[in-house]
Scaffold this active site. Structure first.
Site, PDB file in Angstrom:
ATOM      1  N   ARG A   1       1.005   3.720   1.815  1.00 22.78           N
ATOM      2  CA  ARG A   1       1.504   4.171   3.126  1.00 22.78           C
ATOM      3  C   ARG A   1       2.756   3.415   3.559  1.00 22.78           C
ATOM      4  O   ARG A   1       3.416   3.797   4.523  1.00 22.78           O
ATOM      5  CB  ARG A   1       0.402   4.020   4.177  1.00 22.78           C
ATOM      6  N   TYR A   2       3.081   2.324   2.834  1.00 24.15           N
ATOM      7  CA  TYR A   2       4.245   1.525   3.204  1.00 24.15           C
ATOM      8  C   TYR A   2       5.443   1.741   2.278  1.00 24.15           C
ATOM      9  O   TYR A   2       6.534   1.255   2.574  1.00 24.15           O
ATOM     10  CB  TYR A   2       3.894   0.034   3.199  1.00 24.15           C
ATOM     11  N   THR A   3       5.263   2.389   1.154  1.00 27.00           N
ATOM     12  CA  THR A   3       6.353   2.546   0.188  1.00 27.00           C
ATOM     13  C   THR A   3       6.819   3.998   0.114  1.00 27.00           C
ATOM     14  O   THR A   3       6.097   4.918   0.490  1.00 27.00           O
ATOM     15  CB  THR A   3       5.914   2.086  -1.217  1.00 27.00           C
TER      16      THR A   3
ATOM     17  N   ALA B   1       0.841  -1.201   0.000  1.00 26.49           N
ATOM     18  CA  ALA B   1       0.000   0.000   0.000  1.00 26.49           C
ATOM     19  C   ALA B   1       0.876   1.252   0.000  1.00 26.49           C
ATOM     20  O   ALA B   1       2.045   1.226   0.416  1.00 26.49           O
ATOM     21  CB  ALA B   1      -0.915  -0.009   1.216  1.00 26.49           C
TER      22      ALA B   1
END
Length: 680
Positions: free
Chosen positions: A138-140, A136
């Site tokens: 928000r994680y990358t 997602a």
């Protein structure tokens, strides 16, 4: 309760029906659907000939430019960046498009894009994003690759027109001043608009830039000349490409076809390494066709195996890891025909795929299926315009700086007089007037002198100013000579293209083969040999052989069942026991695609099966082919023989009924228990 609900629904429908407007469907389509369709083509799905980008890709890179995100800057959280892109994109989230433009910093599976633009940190998915999805937003995290900088580095030099964004709160460029043809190098895969589509393959950056430079210098180049430089597609996956295929009995060069017309197809094949291991073969596929993931091939192999195919294989496994991003390992059984196995793998799985090229891009606000020369010509035309705008911007900037330095040089002749005029003037206006009269400078130059700090003016070295004036004068002269001389202008653009070529250089990854080579023995007729309870295969037609069907399936008859195996599990003309084919029970005979299978039961019943009409089931076994326990089975090519059941019973084979392989009966010829039988 239900009655009341239905009544309310009817009342609501009657109320809304009163305001329904009748409209001619032709007018509706023209007034409503046509504008929508056109906006999908121009504002979403297709790329423009100028910079080779879709609108969303352009907006992503423009956002990066506005945020100061470069190939050397710290990374930004993808979710934050995606939110900023929405300032320019009215179509919602852009993370999917960002993922398609991205590649991770670490070594990973090859991406669809030839030169990734977005440099990612974290999980950015695999080859097939439907099977291996990215993390997602928000994680990358992300920044840019150097190739992307070549698309935005000239934005600060008035190279392109800026227009208002969708809500008039900011501006965005109509096109990016791309220094390399993005559509041609990176490709445009599976772009679906309304009534139009594009499936443009990617090409080698060095070859494309060389062709662009050559066409810039010689506009009369033919497409044939260009194809001598651009050999054909070059995918990041590094598969083999076969340009020449046979269609309707004719040899067609798909690469030349799409380069000349904008439409054509070619074959992509996985590359592999093969080695022998104790009689079996291990095949490692290292480069798969474009957008084919190892997981997909594994699924296909499993499905075919369950349907009774690929029985020559003992196992397969996806061995891909960080060191070998693609490594699909396939192991065969011992003593099989490896050429046939390879041919089947390519023919029945995605290890061999077809790419249907469709070079539809937007030229002059119209989707056009374009040949490779047209795409390059449009890029060159755009680069000429960007370069003209850039040189004019630089010229104006140099002229402005030159005028300022000339003004400084003029007042430095008598700096005390300048200071005195400024001190004794009542206001700025009168000071400007006095300075213009005293030093023969214009109003703008006088304004700059007034804006300078006194300490800077007094410390300025007149020799340095004169040196700078000389340097600026030469630069102005050089820029003007480039703008006014066509040969110098072309040479200037050419040198910039050479610089860009160095910055995006990449070796060719795909090998192009002019003709498809068929594996040895893959299309030859294959025959079954049987002798003294042993079997072998051969590609030579002889009197005592039985022809096998094209699918290579053979039938092993035991005392109760028939097991389906592949002829390619046998060695060439090397006899081995029937049990070599690995099945439970005693093997009595092996039947193939021609001749008659004779089976005799222990109770004296017999039947014949015409093998040419047998349809093999998907599973690898027929559970029951006869009611009685089978004590004798043999294959015969004709019925001019006798069946000897025992010392007292001998019958012509023509009297034995011909039945289906699945028929469990048969004609009873003796009531005695049959201990032995033979064909005489």
């Amino acid at each position: 309760m239900t009655k009341n609900i239905n009544k309310q629904a009817e009342e609501k429908f009657e109320k809304e029906a009163k305001v329904i407007k009748r409209e001619d469907v032709g007018n509706f389509v023209e007034d409503r659907y046509l504008p929508f369709s056109w906006s999908v083509c121009l504002d979403r799905a297709l790329v423009y000939s100028q910079d080779g980008l879709k609108p969303i890709q352009r907006r992503i890179l423009w956002t990066a430019y506005k945020l100061g995100l470069t190939d050397k800057s710290p990374k930004m959280k993808s979710a934050t960046f995606e939110g900023r892109v929405m300032k320019y994109s009215p179509h919602g989230g852009s993370y999917g498009s960002i993922v398609n433009m991205a590649a991770p910093e670490v070594k990973g599976q090859p991406r669809a894009i030839r030169l990734p633009l977005v440099k990612g940190k974290g999980n950015w998915g695999g080859i097939d994003l439907t099977r291996n999805q990215p993390g997602a937003a928000r994680y990358t995290e992300l920044s840019l690759f150097p190739a992307a900088m070549e698309l935005i580095k000239e934005l600060g030099e008035n190279t392109v027109t800026l227009v208002s964004n969708y809500d008039n709160t900011d501006v965005e460029p109509v096109y990016l001043p791309a220094r390399w043809p993005v559509a041609l190098i990176n490709g445009v895969p599976d772009a679906m608009a309304v009534g139009f589509a594009c499936n443009l393959p990617s090409h080698n950056p060095d070859e494309v830039m060389e062709a662009a430079i050559a066409l810039l210098k010689n506009p009369d180049m033919s497409i044939s000349d260009i194809t001598k430089i651009i050999a054909g597609p070059d995918f990041q996956c590094g598969c083999d490409i076969i340009s020449t295929t046979v269609r309707d009995g004719k040899s067609v060069d798909g690469i030349k076809q799409y380069m000349n017309t904008g439409s054509g197809s070619f074959v992509m094949k996985a590359t592999y390494e093969i080695h022998e291991d104790n009689g079996s073969y291990v095949i490692n596929f290292k480069h798969l066709p474009y957008k084919v993931a190892p997981e997909k091939v594994v699924e296909e192999l499993k499905k075919h195996y369950e349907n009774g195919e690929f029985k020559e294989l003992s196992y397969w496994n996806d061995m891909s890891d960080i060191n070998e991003p693609v490594n699909l390992e396939v192991r065969t059984k011992k003593n099989i025909n490896i050429s046939k196995v390879l041919n089947d793998l390519f023919q029945k799985t995605s290890l061999q795929s077809t790419f249907a090229a469709n070079n539809t891009i937007i030229i002059d606000q119209t989707p056009v299926q374009s040949n490779i020369k047209t795409i390059l010509e449009e890029f060159i035309k755009f680069r000429k315009q960007c370069t003209t705008n850039k040189l004019n911007y630089r010229l104006d900037d140099k002229k402005h700086k030159l005028r300022i330095q000339k003004a400084i040089s003029a007042v430095l002749v008598d700096i005390d007089k300048c200071i005195s005029i400024i001190r004794n003037s009542d206001d700025e206006k009168s000071a400007k007037e006095e300075l213009t009269k005293a030093f023969k400078i214009d109003d703008e130059q006088a304004g700059y002198i007034l804006s300078m700090q006194l300490r800077k003016l007094t410390k300025t070295d007149s020799l340095q100013v004169d040196k700078l004036i000389k340097s600026l004068s030469e630069e102005v002269k050089d820029i003007e000579s480039i703008l006014n001389n066509e040969d110098k202008f072309i040479e200037f653009i050419s040198s910039e293209m050479e610089d860009t070529k160095k910055n995006i250089s990449s070796p060719r990854l795909c090998k192009i083969m002019k003709a498809e080579e068929k594996p040895e023995d893959s299309n030859k007729d294959v025959f079954l040999l049987q002798k003294d309870g042993k079997i072998a295969r051969t590609f030579k037609k002889q009197d005592d052989v039985v022809k096998v069907n094209k699918d290579g399936k053979i039938l092993v008859v035991t005392e109760s069942k028939a097991f389906i195996r592949s002829i390619y599990e046998l060695a060439d003309e090397k006899f081995s026991a029937i049990s070599k084919l690995k099945f439970p029970g005693k093997g009595l005979a092996v039947a193939a695609g021609e001749g008659y299978l004779l089976v005799v039961g222990e109770g004296g019943s017999a039947k014949l099966v015409d093998m040419s009409g047998v349809n093999y089931p998907k599973k690898d076994c027929i559970d029951e082919i006869f009611k009685q326990k089978i004590v004798f089975a043999a294959i015969t090519k004709d019925l001019d023989h006798k069946l000897v059941i025992n010392d007292s019973v001998s019958i012509d084979l023509s009297e034995v009924p011909i039945q289906s392989i699945y028929a469990k009966g048969g004609r009873k010829f003796t009531r005695q228990i049959v201990e032995k039988a033979e064909i005489a």
